[in-house]
Structure formats: C-alpha cells, structure tokens
Design a protein around this motif. Structure first.
Motif, PDB file in Angstrom:
ATOM      1  N   SER C 173     -56.860 -32.265  23.851  1.00  0.00           N
ATOM      2  CA  SER C 173     -56.419 -32.167  25.248  1.00  0.00           C
ATOM      3  C   SER C 173     -54.968 -32.630  25.320  1.00  0.00           C
ATOM      4  CB  SER C 173     -57.330 -33.003  26.148  1.00  0.00           C
ATOM      5  OG  SER C 173     -57.326 -34.348  25.721  1.00  0.00           O
ATOM      6  N   ALA C 174     -54.363 -32.465  26.470  1.00  0.00           N
ATOM      7  CA  ALA C 174     -52.920 -32.679  26.598  1.00  0.00           C
ATOM      8  C   ALA C 174     -52.573 -34.153  26.737  1.00  0.00           C
ATOM      9  CB  ALA C 174     -52.388 -31.875  27.777  1.00  0.00           C
ATOM     10  N   VAL C 175     -52.952 -34.941  25.743  1.00  0.00           N
ATOM     11  CA  VAL C 175     -52.722 -36.389  25.843  1.00  0.00           C
ATOM     12  C   VAL C 175     -51.252 -36.746  25.876  1.00  0.00           C
ATOM     13  CG1 VAL C 175     -54.904 -37.209  24.902  1.00  0.00           C
ATOM     14  CG2 VAL C 175     -53.068 -36.571  23.339  1.00  0.00           C
ATOM     15  N   GLU C 176     -50.391 -35.836  25.398  1.00  0.00           N
ATOM     16  CA  GLU C 176     -48.959 -36.160  25.428  1.00  0.00           C
ATOM     17  C   GLU C 176     -48.440 -36.229  26.853  1.00  0.00           C
ATOM     18  OE1 GLU C 176     -50.251 -33.334  24.408  1.00  0.00           O
ATOM     19  OE2 GLU C 176     -48.911 -31.607  24.712  1.00  0.00           O
ATOM     20  N   LYS C 177     -49.206 -35.673  27.798  1.00  0.00           N
ATOM     21  CA  LYS C 177     -48.786 -35.734  29.202  1.00  0.00           C
ATOM     22  C   LYS C 177     -49.279 -37.015  29.877  1.00  0.00           C
ATOM     23  CE  LYS C 177     -48.463 -30.747  29.310  1.00  0.00           C
ATOM     24  NZ  LYS C 177     -49.169 -29.482  29.582  1.00  0.00           N
ATOM     25  N   THR C 178     -50.113 -37.751  29.173  1.00  0.00           N
ATOM     26  CA  THR C 178     -50.494 -39.076  29.659  1.00  0.00           C
ATOM     27  C   THR C 178     -49.547 -40.062  28.980  1.00  0.00           C
ATOM     28  OG1 THR C 178     -52.014 -39.463  27.830  1.00  0.00           O
ATOM     29  CG2 THR C 178     -52.895 -38.309  29.750  1.00  0.00           C
ATOM     30  N   ASP C 179     -49.798 -41.321  29.170  1.00  0.00           N
ATOM     31  CA  ASP C 179     -48.911 -42.330  28.580  1.00  0.00           C
ATOM     32  C   ASP C 179     -49.369 -42.620  27.150  1.00  0.00           C
ATOM     33  OD1 ASP C 179     -47.008 -44.267  28.256  1.00  0.00           O
ATOM     34  OD2 ASP C 179     -48.241 -45.846  29.192  1.00  0.00           O
ATOM     35  N   HIS C 180     -49.197 -41.669  26.254  1.00  0.00           N
ATOM     36  CA  HIS C 180     -49.699 -41.785  24.886  1.00  0.00           C
ATOM     37  C   HIS C 180     -48.496 -41.686  23.948  1.00  0.00           C
ATOM     38  CE1 HIS C 180     -51.935 -41.125  21.233  1.00  0.00           C
ATOM     39  NE2 HIS C 180     -53.089 -41.068  21.856  1.00  0.00           N
ATOM     40  N   PHE C 227     -51.639 -24.448  20.077  1.00  0.00           N
ATOM     41  CA  PHE C 227     -52.673 -24.126  21.064  1.00  0.00           C
ATOM     42  C   PHE C 227     -52.453 -24.869  22.384  1.00  0.00           C
ATOM     43  CE2 PHE C 227     -55.191 -22.615  17.393  1.00  0.00           C
ATOM     44  CZ  PHE C 227     -55.691 -21.446  17.927  1.00  0.00           C
ATOM     45  N   GLY C 228     -51.958 -26.086  22.285  1.00  0.00           N
ATOM     46  CA  GLY C 228     -51.800 -26.896  23.493  1.00  0.00           C
ATOM     47  C   GLY C 228     -50.759 -26.286  24.415  1.00  0.00           C
ATOM     48  N   GLU C 229     -51.099 -26.179  25.678  1.00  0.00           N
ATOM     49  CA  GLU C 229     -50.192 -25.556  26.647  1.00  0.00           C
ATOM     50  C   GLU C 229     -48.856 -26.274  26.673  1.00  0.00           C
ATOM     51  OE1 GLU C 229     -51.991 -25.184  30.523  1.00  0.00           O
ATOM     52  OE2 GLU C 229     -50.025 -24.624  31.344  1.00  0.00           O
ATOM     53  N   GLY C 230     -47.788 -25.510  26.539  1.00  0.00           N
ATOM     54  CA  GLY C 230     -46.456 -26.081  26.626  1.00  0.00           C
ATOM     55  C   GLY C 230     -45.940 -26.668  25.325  1.00  0.00           C
ATOM     56  N   ARG C 231     -46.769 -26.677  24.300  1.00  0.00           N
ATOM     57  CA  ARG C 231     -46.304 -27.243  23.039  1.00  0.00           C
ATOM     58  C   ARG C 231     -45.426 -26.234  22.296  1.00  0.00           C
ATOM     59  NH1 ARG C 231     -52.021 -29.964  21.350  1.00  0.00           N
ATOM     60  NH2 ARG C 231     -51.960 -31.549  22.984  1.00  0.00           N
ATOM     61  N   THR C 232     -44.367 -26.718  21.703  1.00  0.00           N
ATOM     62  CA  THR C 232     -43.501 -25.835  20.919  1.00  0.00           C
ATOM     63  C   THR C 232     -43.754 -26.003  19.430  1.00  0.00           C
ATOM     64  OG1 THR C 232     -41.777 -27.511  20.989  1.00  0.00           O
ATOM     65  CG2 THR C 232     -41.696 -25.776  22.663  1.00  0.00           C
ATOM     66  N   LEU C 233     -44.307 -27.140  19.057  1.00  0.00           N
ATOM     67  CA  LEU C 233     -44.642 -27.356  17.648  1.00  0.00           C
ATOM     68  C   LEU C 233     -46.108 -27.022  17.399  1.00  0.00           C
ATOM     69  CD1 LEU C 233     -42.851 -30.761  16.945  1.00  0.00           C
ATOM     70  CD2 LEU C 233     -42.065 -28.446  16.384  1.00  0.00           C
ATOM     71  N   ASP C 234     -46.393 -26.578  16.177  1.00  0.00           N
ATOM     72  CA  ASP C 234     -47.771 -26.253  15.816  1.00  0.00           C
ATOM     73  C   ASP C 234     -48.686 -27.456  15.992  1.00  0.00           C
ATOM     74  OD1 ASP C 234     -46.256 -27.188  13.217  1.00  0.00           O
ATOM     75  OD2 ASP C 234     -48.388 -27.595  12.900  1.00  0.00           O
ATOM     76  N   ASP C 235     -49.902 -27.209  16.449  1.00  0.00           N
ATOM     77  CA  ASP C 235     -50.940 -28.242  16.431  1.00  0.00           C
ATOM     78  C   ASP C 235     -52.125 -27.792  15.578  1.00  0.00           C
ATOM     79  OD1 ASP C 235     -52.086 -26.381  18.168  1.00  0.00           O
ATOM     80  OD2 ASP C 235     -51.708 -27.599  19.957  1.00  0.00           O
ATOM     81  N   ASP C 236     -51.922 -26.691  14.865  1.00  0.00           N
ATOM     82  CA  ASP C 236     -52.993 -26.127  14.033  1.00  0.00           C
ATOM     83  C   ASP C 236     -52.371 -25.170  13.026  1.00  0.00           C
ATOM     84  OD1 ASP C 236     -56.148 -25.486  13.983  1.00  0.00           O
ATOM     85  OD2 ASP C 236     -55.040 -23.622  13.665  1.00  0.00           O
ATOM     86  N   GLY C 237     -52.937 -25.112  11.850  1.00  0.00           N
ATOM     87  CA  GLY C 237     -52.421 -24.172  10.868  1.00  0.00           C
ATOM     88  C   GLY C 237     -53.445 -23.798   9.820  1.00  0.00           C
ATOM     89  N   ASN C 238     -53.347 -22.567   9.349  1.00  0.00           N
ATOM     90  CA  ASN C 238     -54.181 -22.067   8.252  1.00  0.00           C
ATOM     91  C   ASN C 238     -53.246 -21.442   7.230  1.00  0.00           C
ATOM     92  OD1 ASN C 238     -56.757 -22.624   9.535  1.00  0.00           O
ATOM     93  ND2 ASN C 238     -56.227 -20.973  10.954  1.00  0.00           N
TER      94      ASN C 238
END
Lengths: 383, 383, 383, 383
Positions: C173-180, C227-238
């Motif tokens: 989930s978009a935890v980067e939008k919380t205080d993480h 996959f995460g909305e608004g992310r520019t860096l990969d959060d998944d790879g194969n």
C-alpha cells in the motif's frame, strides 16, 4: 484376475468410515463390493445400496440376514468376506457370525466392545481358520513401512526412547449435544466400551508404536481425563510407557486438543539414529543421525527400502494420502485371501493388523483404564 | 545513558556459556563487561581477560578476590553486578557473597547445587534487597512473549492440556569419556547436583511451561533414566504433569535423543485455541483455533501484541535467534537495575526470571527425583 | 586485544539500519563505537549520541566535521574506520572523504547513487589502499557459507539452473504517503538512484547468487514495474538470467508482494545435487541429491564444512539470526583491519563484499533498468 | 445409480499414467472400466486386460477396433466414453474417431501433438456436441479450489504478481539412454511434439496459473534450454509473463532440477493478500494478508469455502493426495456425462479442463517455442 467380493456391515448413507472402506477396498482393483447390510433397517439399507450402485437384491436389513442369505448363494456369486464398519459394540457379533459361516472378515478398530469379546474372537479366528484383518490403517503408509524397515535392519541401533502423540480437537466443545452422529456414539460407553479417546485413537497410537518399533509395551502408567462436561469416557490421556527392551516413552492423545485435526505423530530414538513421522504430512520421513546430517525420505524417493517402495503406487513427489494407506491394508488382505483361496494355509505373519493385534489393543485399553483408576499407577500389560 | 558495569564469574576461554552471556549482555548497548574472575587461577583468568579486551588489573584469580577488590573501588568505577556462569555447584557461593557485598546478581540456571542453597539464596536476596535474575533465556523470545500474552488475555480460553519436550542428542554416546568439558561436569553429581538432563534442560522446560501458561504445576509423576553406561544422573526423563487449574500434561526431555539438536517445544491447548512453538524455529508461533484457520505469528509481524513487539529489535522477516532472546533477559535486568539505581524499590514482578523461579526450579528437580525413586509415584510440588 | 574504533555516519534515533550496524559491529567484541555524525544537525546528532552512550564531544553535526576532527586526534584515540548507514545518495561523498583522510570504510548497500560514483569509488579504494567493505549481510549466514563451499568443492557438479527470489510486501500500500521514513526515501530517485526495489533488494539477490554459486551473470532480460500509484521507481521486477558458464535462471523481487516479510530465497541446481535456502529460516540448508535422500544441514550440525562452521557462534540447534549474519561481515572486516594495521597489504580476496562487488551491483542495476526500458531485451553485463 | 462405462486407450501393463487414470476413475464409484485397447497389439492388450480383470472379449488390439466394436454393442452394454492415456502423438487420432462415433472423451494432456490437431479437435468437439475433458489434474486439489474461490471473491484484491514453478529432476542424467520408457518418448519430438518439459509440465503450470487466478497470460518471453546432451527438446525453461490485467510474473520449469521430485508450486499476490500452494504438500494453502497474521487453510478445515469443501472426501487432517485430485476431474466429468445423458446440453462452464483449455495450452507451447527461438523476445498469446 478375479476380484474378491466384499459384503459390508454398516457404512450406510452419511457414514464417514463406510465410505472410506469402500474407496480403500476398491482402489487397487482387487475387490468389488457386492452386497451390504448398510443400516439397521432394510429400507435404509436399500437406499444406501441404491446410492452406491448395489442391486436391491443384495441389500440386507441386518447382518444376520446377509450372512445367512449370502452363504446360500453359489460360490462364484456370494461374498468372499465381510467388512465391518459399525460402532465398536457391533464389531463382535457380526464378526463371530461371519467367521462361523465361512466368511473372512476385515473389521474396523478397536477389535470389540470389551476384553471378553476380544479373547473369544481370537479363538474363533483360530478355530475357523479364516482370515481376519483389523484396519489399523496408519500402518499402511509407505513411510511407516520405511521406518519399520530401518529399525528392523538395525539402522537406528538399540531403541531407547519413543514419544507418540495423537491429537484431535473435534470434541473440544460439546458437539455430542448437537446432532453429531460421530460424536454421539464415541462418548457413549454402551457403544464405545470403556475407552473414549483411548479406544478411538489411543489404540491407533499403541498399534503404530509397536508396529514401527517392533517392540512391545511392557508397563504403562495412564492419566485419563474426561474434560467435556458430562462425559463419562476419557477425551484426553497422558501415559508413561516402558518397553520390553528397556526403552521408555510417552503417549499423549486427546480429542479436546483445540485446533488439531488428526495429529498422529511418532518419534523413535535409537543409539545410532532416530525417525520422526507425522500423519498429516505422511509422505516425509525425517531421519536424524548421530554423525550425519538429517535426511528426509519420501515414497518412491532416493534411498527408500523395498519394504517401503512396494507400497508406493505413483512416482516420488506425487503425494499419496489417507485413503491410499487404508487401501494398502485392503490390498494386503486381498492378497492373503487369494493366497488362502488357492488352498494355502493363512500366513503366520500376514502384512496387516491381525486379531492378535486387536487383542493387544483391547488389553491396552483395559490396562490404561485400570492404571488411571489407580491414580496412574504402573500396570503390566502382559497378563 | 551510562552503561552498567558487569563483572563475570566463570566463562573463561573455551566456555560456551560465558561467551553467550557476554554477547547477550552487550547486544543492546546497556552493559559493559569491566572485570572478571574467569577461571580458577589468576593466570588463566588474565589470559581470558586479555583475549576479550579486559585490562589485566580487572582480571581476578577468584570470585572472592574480585568481589572484595571491586567493592573497594569508587562507585563510578566498580562493577554494578556479577554474572555467574559457572557449573551448578559454583552458583550459590559467589551469588551469596556478591549479594552480601552489595552487588546485584544475574546467574545461570539452575539456581544452585541443592535445595538448601536455593532456599537460603532466596532469603539473602530478600534481605539484601538486591536484584537477582536467573537466565532462563528461552522466556526472552518474542513469540514466547506473544504466547504468554495471548493466554493471559484469555484468547485461548481455559487451559486444559500442555505438552512440552526438550530433546537433545549430544549425550547419545559416551562423550563424557572423551575430552568434552561440557559433558564432564553435567554427568557429575558433585558439580551438577541430583538432576542430570533434568537439571540442565528439564528445568528450562518447567520454567517455560509455567511462564507461558501462567499456571503452576501441582503434581508430577516422573520416570527418569540414565541410559548412558556408567552414568549415575538421568540423561532422559518422562513426566506426567497435573496443573493447579486442573489441566493435565506431559514433559519429555532427553540428552540421548539421537540427532536432536536443541529441541525445546511446547504445545498448550485451551478451550478456544492453542499455541505451538519450537525453539529451533523461534520466529514462528502457530496458533490453532476452534473455528478459524490456524495462524502463524511472527516477531514484528501482523497481529502481534505489544507485549511481544516491544522485544523485537528488527523488522518482521529478519530472524532473531538465541543470543537475542538471551539478550532480552539482560536488557530487562539492566532496566530493573537502572530503576533501582534511581532509588526505587525492586519491582515485585520484574520482567525476567527471579530467585523465586529458581527455587521453583530446584523444587521441581527434587520432586521429580523423589517421584522417580518411588517408581514414578505422584508427588505434590507445593511444600 | 584492542578493540577497533568505529565512527558512524547516519543511524540517528529512529533509524532501523543504524541500530542494526551498531549491534552487529559490537557483537563479537572486536569493535567499539566511539563517535558519530548520526544526523544532519549537531543537535540531533548529540541527542542520538546521548541515547547510545557516546560522549557529546564525539557527536558531530556532519560527516565532514567528524572526519576532519577525528583525523586530528591521536592515533590511539581517533576512530579507525567509518560505518556509512545513510540513504544511497549519501554513500559516496562520505566514503570518498573518509578514504582520502586515511580511514577505512564499511558501507551499506548499494554502493552509491549512480554508476559514475561507483567507478570513482573503486578507484579511490585502490589508490588509497584502505579497506572497504559493503554490507551485503546475507552472505554472513553460516548456511550460505555451507552452500558456497559445497559448490566450490564440486559436490553439486556443474551448475545449470538458479532461481532466486526476494519478496517483501511492505510497499503493497502507499505507505510512502504516510509518515514512513523508510518508505519515503526508497521511492525517491534523488535519494535511491535509478533502482527502486531493484537497488534495495534486487542487488542483495544478485550478490547472493554470485556469491554462493561462484559464477557471474552474463546477460539479463528485466521486466520492471512500478505498481504503486505515482511511483516512478520500480517496486517489482522479474528477470531472466544467463550465467557465464551456460547456466540459466530467474530472479523475482518485489516490495508489493503482499504478506511477504523478508523472503529472500535461492535454489541452485547442479548435475549432481542442489541447494535450497531461505533467509527467513536461515539455519537450515536443504540439499537434494541425484541418488540419495535429501539432507538438511544446520549451523554447527553434522556434516558441515569448516568453511561454514567457523562462522557459528553457538552450538547446533541454537538459532542465529539476521544480526549474527550481519555481525559476521563486521567480524571479517575487523579481522582484515587488524591484519592491515599490523603492516600487511589488504587481502586480495577478503571474506566480505568489496567495492568490486559494489560496482558489480551498480552495474546490475543499470543493466536491468536498461533492459526494462527496452521491453526486457537482453543486455550483457560485462562492459 | 448406474455406473458410467469407460473404455481405455493406452495404459497397458507398465504404464504409469494408465494405472493412475484407472484408480482415479474408480475412486468415487461412478465409473467402471469395461474395455480397453491397452496396447498396440491384441496379444499385449489381452494380457493387460487379464491383469486388471477385464474380460478378453473387451480387450482390443487397436483403438479403431475398439471404437467400432463398442459402437455396435447395445447401449446398456457399450462404453460411454473413452479415456485416452497414450503419448501425445496418439491423442488426436483416437479422440477424433471416438467423438465422431458418439463417444465422450477424457484425454491426458497436452491436448495433441501440434496446433493444427488442437484446433481441429476443438471444432470436432463443438460439432459433435460430445463432452470432452482434459486431465490437468492439479486443478482437482481442494486447496487449489480454495485459492481460486478466494481470488474470485476478491479476497486478495487486484492480482499484481504471479510466480509459478514446476521443478523435476528425473531427467538430470541421460535416463532416456537407459531402458526408461517414460523418458524415451518425452525427449522424442515425434511423440511429444515441439515442447519437451514445456509440454509435459510447463502446460500444467500454465493451466494452473490461469485456473487459480482467473486471468489469462497476455504475453510471454521464454528462454528454453536442452541441457541434456543430444536432446533436441527443452528440458528446462524460464519465462517472463504478462497478464491481461497488467499483472506480471515468472514461470520456471525443469526436468533437470536435480533432486526435485514433483515441485509444482504457485504464489499469487494481490493488493490485499496472497496465496502460496505447493503440490507436494497439497493439503495446505498458506494465505498471507496485508494486515493480519498469515493463515493456513486445510481441506475440510476451519474457514474453507464451500467451493473447496465439496471436493473433500474425508475429514480435515486426513490427507488426500494426487490420486484424489485426479479422481475429482473424473468425478466432475462423470457428473457432466450424467447430466448430458439425461438429455441436457453440455454445460458451458463445466468443472473440469476443457478442449478450449487444451487449445490454450497448445498455443502456450507454440508461443513459448517461438519466443525462445527469437532469443526470448515477447510474443503475444492472443492470435
């Protein structure tokens, strides 16, 4: 190959264990169900027969009726043996009658309602010369056979310690007060005998311990408890064990071990190595060694003994389960029947649990109850 | 933050447990080792000190020497407490002397060589008002804390059944006849006391059972055996347990369970659910429920209680092990010391095993030996 | 033994990895933390220092300040090396400055923010002759060492297939939008560089594959996704892998694999056998053989090679975890420093990940991003 | 209930899969084997028939002979359907002939030798209106059904990542050069088609992925290898997957993964949770959640959906295996046949793999080979 013809006593619609016996009997194509006294009334018995494709003419309203009628049929038509899948109190009467009418018998465990019946049944089996098998089905798993073979060959050295558990949770709450057929008879001494969980699953544990280890329990000290409100039979037990060769051990069994499904597991420790097997993951046998890394054996996998491999139906990695293990008892029983039908004497050490094992199981129940009544004092199993 | 200053008694070069205590004490940055009587001679003690970076001036040839010398140092220099990591017969004498000279004590288990010492030590702790901790380290694992919290909150309902095992195989062969320092003292009653495996690991099992369940053992029936040729102390035991609340259980422990490494495991069954934990895979707590699928809790993972999470040092999925669990005992001990150093009275229920727990453990050893001497008859633990 | 003196850059209050480095560095008693530029302001840095027992005088407001000030201290007082535990963009500047001022460096991974820095850093390490270690900590586990040794000795035959995964779910989930704090910098290219999950965990997987197998990746075809909305860096790879010796393989990594904690796992198949290891249960190495039952190796257990056993701190069955593996990197780094401090040249093949490994890791990131930008076309890793 | 009558094509003595089909077909008592063209000569076919209790009169020397002869028998005597258990090149001819003579068909996978046959067979099934099932047996496991149901209900949220593996090691050495019947035809393009491991097990993986997830593979990039000396068909493959909904994934399969037995396993990650299932331990489905502890579901256990429970034959904790899962395909096929025999149209979404699934599987083989021939470039599956 001609299939052996099976008549079933009990196992009508809604019976769990009847269905298991039918599937197990049929799996290897050596046995056909041809008739049954599935229920206590002819009407219900016919309904059950219909549902499983048995003609109405071979559905009987009582085991007495079935045994008498089948005995009169021509040999190539009548049943070869009966499978008894009723509650405990209904093991002895049909077994006795079937044997005395010339039929072989395969019977669910424990052997009988009480010790007297057990001893009499052993005599009847001997005097009639018929084949009798008891479905301690857990001995049918290939990895149980592997463990047994490893111990018999001395791979583990001298056995010194055995821990066995059989933990279930299905009687954790008072399900016998709901409409739960299985629970109802198991908490009823009239139908179960003097053992509750002890008779239902403790005897499986006792049989498995002696089967795998090849050594007999000598003494026990049992602490049985009926935790469920209003229960008169034990639903939990803890037992100290001493074996004939000096090994020591514990048994714990329960039907109030909340969340456990069918947790039969055994650990046997020798001077050179040990085995660890769990029924819920039956296709793995973990073997731990004094000086080598632990190994995991699988059915049909590397390093398995022929004593185990011959019971494997499909290649390694294709799991076999409860029904297959159960079917192995039927297959061995069928082989013995074919052997006997060809005019041979019954084997002295057949590859399935016998009436003698059943007597040992009943004795175990009696001695455990005796011990528990005396505050878990030691009781010797040999009479 | 000022680090607490630790003096160590025992734990010289080649000692397994001394190194464990040092690593555990240091892990959380709250404690520094400042001195030690690491060995029985000054020469060896200095050699050990050198190897671990302790100045020669703080390496003592005996615990007596150390306690006296340290007591004379200025407060901001002298040790705050001693860690006793010697064999069992050398727990009481230094503990007594340290307490009586104003030092707090953290001591390896079991508490002492015999019951008399245990009782006297309890009195000394009370009369001196010093803090005393016993390193039943397995209580430091987060998943042990989680299990304890779930039971305390009633999540599992009423506890009815407990099975605990502590299985090792390192004494399967006669290693004490080789040059094996650990084995030598453990099979020697003069250094171990009246319990062999019973004292060494059985007490861990006893402590863990009572810690997690929150209920006390009321009665036991123990069958102890010395399987190893020539051994006078037990290397194996099987015990029936009855708890104060009516729960029943078993304990099995062994140091001749061939192939087992450090198999401490516990299953606790309540009316609503059960917990299942194994020390060799300590970061999983399996919880089985009456009516829900079974769950697996992990340190710092979803659903964990704060009572467990506060002991987690790193995010979920990063395994913590034996040293971390051990370090948690030291951390709690250090917190208590800081609390007391600020002028507070010692906590009545500190978050580590106490001298009272140690007395319970010694009592357990005595009662198990008594029971076993009487052919595993029942013995009540309450005096 | 004199302890080596460590200065820390980053790792202030609330930092996960700073605390890990401190615990790991301290575990084996070879290193003491003496100073730090823990945070970006002097005030915060002092607060962090205070919390962990570092005197105010050695708490610095910036790494520049620390390096300059420490360089002026007498040799027996000043730090021996710096540990860099900042986000990726702050690896290169302090590493360069520290090396150029005569300090050894241990640095968190990946090596740097970009390829240029990586290459320059490699040159600086070579020209200064200082020791540089990169904390690909997973190589520190004993069972990883065991797997590496088995392959190096040829036990598994020729390697043909490798599957590696590193699966986490904490960015599901978009935890980067919380205080993480952790999440915030990892999804930010300015602080993380061009790789997201790729740089954060993919490089660990790449390093582990090459470390254990002893063979290099030759080509890759990577399909990276944010996959995460608004992310520019990969959060998944194969990624499809081809190795220099003709072996083939796959890598899959993710930080959106919901429910996974820290699932780094590797399977390597040779012509004679294979190894299977999972970081979350790091004390088991499963080895499967062509013609023998599968084995499970444990740290300090039967059959382990000395190459693994020397990294085991406590007896078999006492689990070691993430911190211990991490500490092994520090221990090997400390040994190398002591070696160099005695006037020796740095080892050509030290027992920890080097700057060259770091350059390989950066190259892997760049080539994977390049491949993914070209619709997962093949890219050769050799430049 | 009248049992359905089965004729078998292939599966003579020594055939692994023939025996599996017979046991699976018979397990639930809905189907009887009445005839067979078990081998390529009448003599061998009769020998096989005899061994399994089929009368000589119903043992045929060829499938053509059988289909013609059976078609002439009275309806209540002749077979209802044929089970085709021959190598791949012998799927299409008997399937076509049987369908065109009015018989239903159940056929082993993959559907046919090549794409042309597959497409033609789909047309024949449609034009004849007969029932056709393909034994992708792994879809028959209850925990596979549970996973499918959880995803279909949205429990896991939007699916984003899928990793599937099917790893075997039985072709690690050149067993096809020994007298190994199974190996011989699998490495022979004339009997296997253009896929080696790809067709034999890769298609199972493909089918399972789409079955459980409910989403289709859109594109793939495949890297296939023939590691075994002299082999022309792949014995190993690694594939990148892209799904129609945007999910990404990997597939890895191998028959040279030394030490693996039958390692089919799948992990599917959604935004809310994920499932993890392994065929070798098929009675556990691990479900990991975003915010809850992970759960383990078991057949018949707590929390299972009816979509899974209806496929469970025995109570929770009694393991069912490969044969039971296979039997579930037969049971569903039998139900559909009974449905159709009562005059109904065939179901549009029957509960077993269909000819359409078979066409998808053949397309998958072709597209993977095409991709691999083009250095693993992306190929779209939709035609």
């Amino acid at each position: 190959m001609t299939r052996l013809k099976m008549g079933m006593i009990g196992g009508g619609l809604g019976s769990f264990i009847g269905d298991v016996h039918r599937k197990a009997a049929g799996l290897d194509g050596m046995i056909s169900l041809v008739c049954g006294a599935f229920s206590s009334t002819e009407e219900k018995s016919i309904a059950s027969a219909k549902a499983i494709g048995i003609p109405k003419s071979r559905a009987y309203g009582s085991y007495q009726q079935m045994i008498k009628a089948e005995a009169k049929l021509p040999e190539d038509e009548r049943m070869d043996f009966v499978a008894i899948v009723t509650p405990n109190h209904m093991h002895f009467p049909p077994a006795k009658m079937a044997l005395e009418h010339g039929f072989h018998v395969i019977c669910d465990k424990p052997l009988s309602l009480n010790m007297e019946e057990a001893i009499e049944l052993e005599k009847i089996v001997q005097s009639t010369g018929k084949v009798f098998a008891l479905t301690h089905n857990y001995t049918g798993y290939p990895m149980v056979k592997q463990a047994k073979a490893m111990i018999a060959k001395g791979d583990l050295g001298t056995i010194r310690k055995i821990n066995v558990q059989y933990l279930q949770g299905w009687l954790s709450s008072a399900v016998e007060k709901t409409d739960h057929k299985q629970a109802a008879w198991r908490v009823d001494p009239k139908r179960s005998g003097i053992g509750g969980a002890l008779g239902d699953i403790g005897t499986h544990a006792e049989n498995l311990v002696e089967y795998i280890s090849g050594i007999h329990i000598n003494e026990l000290a049992a602490d049985l408890t009926a935790f469920g409100e209003g229960r008169t039979l034990d639903d939990d037990g803890n037992i100290l064990l001493r074996f004939e060769n000096g090994a020591k051990g514990t048994m714990t069994f329960s039907q109030i071990a909340t969340g456990e499904e069918n947790g039969l597991a055994i650990k046997i420790y020798g001077t050179k190595g040990s085995v660890d097997w769990h029924q819920e993951n039956p296709n793995e046998l973990v073997v731990k060694w004094l000086n080598q890394p632990k190994q995991t054996y699988t059915p049909g996998g590397n390093g398995g003994y022929p004593e185990a491999s011959e019971y494997v139906r499909i290649p390694a990695g294709h799991p076999e389960g409860y029904l297959e293990g159960f079917a192995t008892i039927y297959r061995s029983f069928a082989k013995e029947l074919n052997h006997v039908k060809q005019g041979n004497s019954p084997s002295s050490l057949p590859d399935f649990p016998t009436v003698q094992d059943g007597v040992r199981g009943m004795n175990f129940i009696y001695k455990a109850v005796e011990s528990s009544s005396n505050n878990a004092s030691w009781v010797t199993l040999k009479s």
